[in-house]
Motif scaffolding. Structure first.
Motif, short mmCIF file in Angstrom:
data_model
loop_
_atom_site.label_atom_id
_atom_site.label_comp_id
_atom_site.label_asym_id
_atom_site.label_seq_id
_atom_site.Cartn_x
_atom_site.Cartn_y
_atom_site.Cartn_z
N GLN A 295 0.69 -1.20 -0.01
CA GLN A 295 -0.04 0.01 0.01
C GLN A 295 0.78 1.29 0.16
O GLN A 295 0.40 2.43 -0.49
CB GLN A 295 -0.84 0.09 1.28
N VAL A 296 2.08 1.26 0.56
CA VAL A 296 3.05 2.30 0.49
C VAL A 296 3.28 2.88 -0.88
O VAL A 296 3.47 4.06 -1.34
CB VAL A 296 4.12 2.15 1.23
N GLU A 297 3.17 2.13 -2.09
CA GLU A 297 3.30 2.55 -3.43
C GLU A 297 2.31 3.25 -3.48
O GLU A 297 2.26 4.35 -4.56
CB GLU A 297 3.20 1.41 -4.14
N ARG A 298 0.94 3.34 -3.14
CA ARG A 298 -0.05 4.52 -3.44
C ARG A 298 0.19 5.76 -2.80
O ARG A 298 0.19 6.75 -3.46
CB ARG A 298 -1.41 3.83 -2.83
N PHE A 299 0.98 5.74 -1.74
CA PHE A 299 1.44 6.89 -1.07
C PHE A 299 2.48 7.59 -2.03
O PHE A 299 2.54 8.92 -2.55
CB PHE A 299 1.83 6.82 0.22
N PHE A 300 3.61 6.77 -2.62
CA PHE A 300 4.36 7.16 -3.53
C PHE A 300 3.62 7.83 -4.68
O PHE A 300 4.36 8.90 -5.21
CB PHE A 300 5.32 6.05 -3.96
N ALA A 301 2.87 7.25 -5.33
CA ALA A 301 2.25 7.87 -6.38
C ALA A 301 1.47 9.15 -5.98
O ALA A 301 1.59 10.17 -6.80
CB ALA A 301 1.01 6.90 -6.95
N GLU A 302 1.17 9.25 -4.92
CA GLU A 302 0.40 10.58 -4.38
C GLU A 302 1.40 11.57 -4.24
O GLU A 302 1.14 12.78 -4.91
CB GLU A 302 -0.43 10.27 -3.10
N ILE A 303 2.39 11.49 -3.51
CA ILE A 303 3.41 12.43 -3.34
C ILE A 303 4.24 12.75 -4.69
O ILE A 303 4.44 13.92 -5.08
CB ILE A 303 4.60 12.06 -2.15
N THR A 304 4.20 11.71 -5.72
CA THR A 304 4.92 12.24 -6.97
C THR A 304 4.02 13.34 -7.66
O THR A 304 4.46 14.01 -8.44
CB THR A 304 5.25 10.82 -7.73
N GLN A 305 2.71 12.74 -7.71
CA GLN A 305 1.78 13.50 -8.59
C GLN A 305 1.68 15.03 -7.90
O GLN A 305 1.56 15.99 -8.52
CB GLN A 305 0.60 12.77 -8.58
N ARG A 306 1.60 15.16 -6.62
CA ARG A 306 1.18 16.39 -5.89
C ARG A 306 2.32 17.30 -5.85
O ARG A 306 2.26 18.51 -5.49
CB ARG A 306 0.41 16.21 -4.74
N ARG A 307 3.45 16.57 -5.30
CA ARG A 307 4.63 17.44 -5.02
C ARG A 307 5.93 17.54 -5.83
O ARG A 307 6.75 18.37 -5.85
CB ARG A 307 5.10 17.09 -3.64
N ILE A 308 6.25 16.23 -6.51
CA ILE A 308 7.65 16.19 -7.04
C ILE A 308 7.57 16.44 -8.57
O ILE A 308 8.49 17.07 -8.90
CB ILE A 308 8.16 14.62 -6.61
N ARG A 309 6.57 15.68 -9.28
CA ARG A 309 6.51 15.60 -10.62
C ARG A 309 6.87 17.23 -11.23
O ARG A 309 7.51 17.40 -12.40
CB ARG A 309 5.60 15.05 -11.32
N ARG A 310 5.93 18.00 -10.98
CA ARG A 310 5.97 19.46 -11.28
C ARG A 310 6.84 20.42 -10.69
O ARG A 310 6.77 21.50 -10.96
CB ARG A 310 4.17 19.81 -11.51
N GLY A 311 7.68 19.88 -9.54
CA GLY A 311 8.33 20.78 -8.78
C GLY A 311 9.66 21.11 -9.57
O GLY A 311 10.14 20.46 -10.42
N THR A 312 10.15 22.21 -9.23
CA THR A 312 11.49 22.89 -9.60
C THR A 312 12.62 22.62 -8.61
O THR A 312 12.04 23.71 -7.52
CB THR A 312 11.33 23.98 -10.49
N PHE A 313 13.39 22.13 -8.35
CA PHE A 313 14.45 22.23 -7.47
C PHE A 313 15.98 22.46 -7.69
O PHE A 313 16.53 21.76 -8.67
CB PHE A 313 14.28 20.77 -6.81
#
Length: 360
Positions: A295-313
């Motif tokens: 189930q933690v894979e579902r959390f990884f998908a959530e944080i990727t979509q909401r915070r990481i994928r469109r972020g600039t660092f």
């Protein structure tokens, strides 16, 4: 005094009456067919055409038409007759040729058919090919991927893990543990253009890499709370540091059941010795190639979509700070994921897929 031509009585068999009543009452029945069924039932009860017309809110000519159609052709007479129009220009043989070519061959110098390449091969218009494909549910431009587990204990592991999700042990903590490795700190070569009315947010397709980090996470299934830690490397040493953090944040009394995959860092001698020194931890390994059970894979998908994928660092530290901030925000109001699939449902789906794809 009665006027008008006498009407021949309608006599229904028990099967006909049952079928007509079913058509009249069933919600899925087309409205025109339900109306015709009510007309025939009313006529069979001895009502005049005008009385039936008032009852079903139709004109007398409509009642007379369907009364006579039923009298001469019975139930089949209530169906719509073929509508007039231009004759078909595409024969059954041409339709069969399109379907056969689509399913059993591929064009030269291409991996799949398009409407225009099929039109050239069959001497039809591309719109005709599109209609045939749509009628038979064929989509040559699409392809889906799949992966079947080759784990010899696949069934036992599925039943074990799904059983934990649906019937968690009493007075114990259930954690789903995994790592999201190689999370890249990406910066764009030009500033991001913000959202505008009529225009989406825009960013350059090229980027600059500033390093990577790995997110170690443990999802508490009952509450949805996540224990997370970022590490620059992804080895058993880093996994042991994460386990120590989990141990510090959990209450000391209850047993802990951990669901995790078969990655090499989870089974090194050092990790095995750590679990031997902490006997309250009970390990449950997912089958190979079945990370979707964690189930933690579902959390990884959530944080990727909401915070990481469109972020600039601009630096790995900035990426890690964004991840920590998201974890803190998530844990203020955590919500568990609802697992509803039973082991029998999962195994049945896998069995049906294998039966469809098995080639002798």
């Amino acid at each position: 005094m009665l006027t008008g031509r006498p009407k021949k009585a309608l006599v229904l068999s028990s099967e006909e009456r049952e079928k007509l009543q079913q058509w009249a009452r069933r919600p899925q029945t087309a409205q025109r067919l339900a109306l015709r069924a009510r007309i025939v039932l009313g006529c069979a009860d001895g009502l005049s055409n005008q009385a039936v017309a008032r009852q079903v809110r139709a004109c007398g000519a409509t009642v007379g038409k369907w009364r006579e159609r039923f009298r001469t052709a019975r139930l089949q007479g209530l169906a719509d007759e073929p509508r007039p129009g231009a004759p078909r220009e595409i024969s059954d043989a041409q339709v069969e040729e399109v379907i056969t070519r689509t399913l059993e061959s591929a064009p030269s110098q291409a991996t799949h058919w398009t409407t225009r390449s099929m039109a050239r091969a069959t001497k039809l218009s591309h719109m005709a090919v599109a209609r045939i494909w749509r009628a038979f549910g064929l989509q040559p431009h699409r392809r889906e991927t799949f992966k079947l587990s080759s784990d010899p204990f696949f069934v036992e592991k599925v039943r074990d893990i799904v059983g934990l999700y649906l019937n968690p042990p009493d007075h114990a903590v259930l954690l789903c543990v995994d790592e999201k490795s190689q999370v890249q700190a990406l910066d764009r070569t030009r500033p991001v253009l913000p959202l505008r009315p009529g225009l989406p947010e825009r960013q350059t397709h090229d980027y600059i890499r500033h390093g990577t980090t790995s997110l170690f996470a443990a999802l508490e299934v009952a509450t949805g709370r996540v224990i997370g830690q970022c590490q620059r490397r992804h080895r058993s040493q880093e996994f042991l540091k994460f386990l120590e953090q989990v141990e510090r944040q959990l209450p000391p009394a209850p047993d802990v059941h951990i669901v995790m995959d078969n990655y090499g860092t989870h089974k090194t001698p050092k990790v095995k010795r750590w679990f031997a020194r902490h006997p309250r931890y009970h390990l449950h390994f997912t089958p190979t190639s079945a990370s979707w059970l964690n189930q933690v894979e579902r959390f990884f998908a959530e944080i990727t979509q909401r915070r990481i994928r469109r972020g600039t660092f601009t630096h790995v530290r900035e990426l890690e700070q964004a991840i920590h901030d998201y974890l803190e925000h998530h844990n203020r109001n955590p919500k568990p994921f609802a697992w509803t699939a039973t082991a029998n449902a999962i195994l049945g789906k896998v069995r049906r897929f294998c039966e469809r794809t098995y080639v002798t």
